[in-house]
Structure formats: C-alpha cells, structure tokens
Design an enzyme around this catalytic site. Structure first.
Site, PDB file in Angstrom:
ATOM      1  N   SER A 140       0.863  -1.188   0.000  1.00 22.69           N
ATOM      2  CA  SER A 140       0.000   0.000   0.000  1.00 22.69           C
ATOM      3  C   SER A 140       0.894   1.230   0.000  1.00 22.69           C
ATOM      4  O   SER A 140       2.086   1.127   0.349  1.00 22.69           O
ATOM      5  CB  SER A 140      -0.853  -0.015   1.273  1.00 22.69           C
ATOM      6  OG  SER A 140      -1.555   1.193   1.420  1.00 22.69           O
ATOM      7  N   TYR A 153      -1.906  -1.031  10.518  1.00 26.26           N
ATOM      8  CA  TYR A 153      -1.964  -1.333   9.078  1.00 26.26           C
ATOM      9  C   TYR A 153      -0.661  -0.889   8.416  1.00 26.26           C
ATOM     10  O   TYR A 153      -0.047  -1.649   7.654  1.00 26.26           O
ATOM     11  CB  TYR A 153      -3.158  -0.593   8.463  1.00 26.26           C
ATOM     12  CG  TYR A 153      -3.342  -0.834   6.979  1.00 26.26           C
ATOM     13  CD1 TYR A 153      -3.754  -2.069   6.491  1.00 26.26           C
ATOM     14  CD2 TYR A 153      -3.136   0.204   6.054  1.00 26.26           C
ATOM     15  CE1 TYR A 153      -3.935  -2.280   5.124  1.00 26.26           C
ATOM     16  CE2 TYR A 153      -3.314  -0.010   4.693  1.00 26.26           C
ATOM     17  CZ  TYR A 153      -3.716  -1.242   4.231  1.00 26.26           C
ATOM     18  OH  TYR A 153      -3.887  -1.452   2.880  1.00 26.26           O
TER      19      TYR A 153
END
Ligand SMILES: NC(=O)c1ccc[n+]([C@@H]2O[C@H](COP(=O)([O-])OP(=O)(O)OC[C@H]3O[C@@H](n4cnc5c(N)ncnc54)[C@H](OP(=O)(O)O)[C@@H]3O)[C@@H](O)[C@H]2O)c1
Length: 264
Positions: A140, A153
């Site tokens: 990401s 995350y």
C-alpha cells in the site's frame, strides 16, 4: 505473458483480488482463488467465465499456517505448478494508537504480514524446484508512509517491504521474481471490514475509497507492471505522490499528514 500460466490469488473474493482474477482469466491464465468466504469465491469463479477445469476455488484463512502446506499440494495436484502467487489478502484499521486494543495490532500483523510469510514459505520449495515463479505482493502507499488511524496497518505493510525485498535478493539467481504493489485509494469494500479500536468491524465506507481508482483499472496496471518485471509499483491517484514527497521532501509530507483531520 499470463496465457496458460497458473496464478494463485489470495483475497480473491472481493475488490482488487477479484479484479485480478477477472483480468488474468481474460489474459488466458488458470486460476486458484483463495479467501475465507467460499460463496464469494464461487461467484468470482463464475464471473471469470473460465471453464471448471481452469479454475480452482480453494478457501483458506491465511492466518492458518498449518493448513497452507496441504493447500499447496491441492494446487499442485490440479495444475502441476504455480507460476504467480498474488499475496493480496488484507484488512485495514480505523483507530488512534491511544485507543487501540493490542489484539488489533496482532490481528493486522497476522493477516497482512504473517499470512503472506506463511504462504511464501509453503510455496517457495515448489518455485525453487521449478526454477521459476513470481510473487506479487499487495502492499500500500501506507507501506511507505505512516498516517493517522492506520498505525497497525502501516506497520504490517511496511514489514512486507522488508521481507519481500530480502526474499527478492535471495531468490533472484534462482529464476524467481518479486513485485511489490503499492496502491493508493482503490474503490473496494476494504474500509467496511476495517478493524476499529476494540477489534470490532468498522462497518463504514470512506469517501476517499469511494472516489478512488476502479479496481479493474488497478488490476490492469498491476498486471502490466508484473509482465514488465517491475520490482515495485505505485497505483492510484495523486495520493501516490506522497511516496515521492516522503523520499525527497520528508518534512513537507510530515506537515501535510500531521494537519490532516481524524476520520470518523
Ligand atoms: N482498496 C484500497 O484502497 C487499498 C489500498 C492499498 C492497499 N490495499 C490492499 O489491497 C489488498 C486487497 O484489498 P481490497 O481493497 O481489495 O479489499 P477487500 O475487497 O476487502 O478484499 C480483501 C480480501 O482479503 C481477504 N481476506 C481478509 N482476511 C483474510 C484471511 N484471514 N484469510 C484469507 N483472506 C482474507 C478477503 O476475503 P474473505 O473475507 O473472504 O476472507 C478479501 O477477499 C489488501 O491487502 C489491502 O491492504 C487496498
């Protein structure tokens, strides 16, 4: 490039993984579709339009490491080899560090990081024997930048870079490849399954996500980069410029992120 190749996709029941399945099928690949929800995997298998002998629905939980060796054998029994492993299963988070139950950090690392490590270790002996194979890992922009309410995350995605950069170096001379994909905002249901501070499901969709790049466009870009043998790619809208800001003007990026308001 993908014609007659076997591609195993985790997180294939939804979002980017589903879009990868449809696009890979269009380009002639045989597919192994994995995630926890079998009915959704069956739906995706149908959407690919592939004949039954070219697609294997293989439900699994990436946190169940003990089960993965057996799953590899199931794939080999069906297709004889694995050419691409799309390590795409993932969950996200919406909570501040001060509020977050430690269980949430463990869960994020278990799914996003240790899940990918476990599948890699289960399938690697086969790829080394074949002397070919390509890991495609969905990280990401959050794997490059730390942002508010995503501490676990971001940590799990940063960890993927350390692991897969090391793996790439170790196996490059064995004919194996690694591509790390860093999407920005992609239009998928990921925020609805995000974990809140207590570990409950967040259950809302975010505006940034809703306005993000369509998943099918993201999948096409990923496959183009994989075919070109790229080691790391950034896919999304202008949010991906954050990666370059971090690299060349880190103090400016830090100020921008600091001033962003908390969601929710
Ligand atoms: N959407 C974005 O803006 C964005 C941006 C950057 C990175 N990403 C990354 O892209 C990847 C795909 O996310 P997405 O946006 O497509 O979200 P999504 O639609 O929610 O897909 C996530 C997938 O992961 C699977 N999954 C979750 N936990 C699992 C587990 N324990 N074992 C096996 N499969 C599991 C889910 O299937 P089941 O629930 O059926 O198990 C689902 O297929 C993730 O790694 C995410 O971090 C997304």
């Amino acid at each position: 490039m993908f014609n007659q190749k076997t591609a195993w996709i985790t997180g294939a029941s939804s979002g980017i993984g589903e879009a990868l399945a449809v696009e890979l099928a269009r380009q002639g690949a045989r597919l192994v579709l994995s995630a926890r929800r079998e009915t959704e995997l069956q739906r995706v298998a149908k959407a690919t339009g592939l004949p039954a002998d070219a697609v294997l629905v293989l439900p699994l939980d990436v946190t169940d490491a003990a089960d993965l060796a057996e799953k590899v054998q199931t794939v080999l029994a069906r297709f004889g080899r694995v050419d691409y492993v799309f390590q795409n299963a993932g969950i996200t988070q919406r909570s501040l560090v001060q509020d977050t139950d430690p269980v949430v950090y463990r869960r994020l690392m278990d799914v996003n990081f240790f899940g990918a490590v476990a599948l890699t270790q289960a399938v690697l002996p086969q790829l080394l024997t074949q002397k070919s194979g390509h890991f495609v890992v969905t990280s990401s922009v959050a794997g490059k930048i730390g942002v508010k309410q995503r501490s676990g995350y971001c940590a799990s995605k940063h960890a993927l870079h350390g692991f897969f950069d090391s793996l790439r170096a170790e196996v490059a001379n064995e004919g194996l490849r690694v591509t790390i994909v860093c999407p920005g905002y992609i239009r998928t249901p990921i925020s609805s399954s995000a974990l809140s501070a207590s570990g409950e499901v967040y259950g809302k969709s975010d505006r940034a996500q809703e306005q993000g790049m369509p998943a099918d466009e993201c999948a096409r870009r990923i496959l183009k980069a994989v075919a070109a043998g790229r080691e790391e790619i950034y896919v999304g809208g202008r949010e991906i410029w954050g990666i370059y800001l971090k690299r060349f003007f880190p103090a400016i990026l830090s100020k921008i992120i600091r001033n962003r308001r908390v969601e929710g």
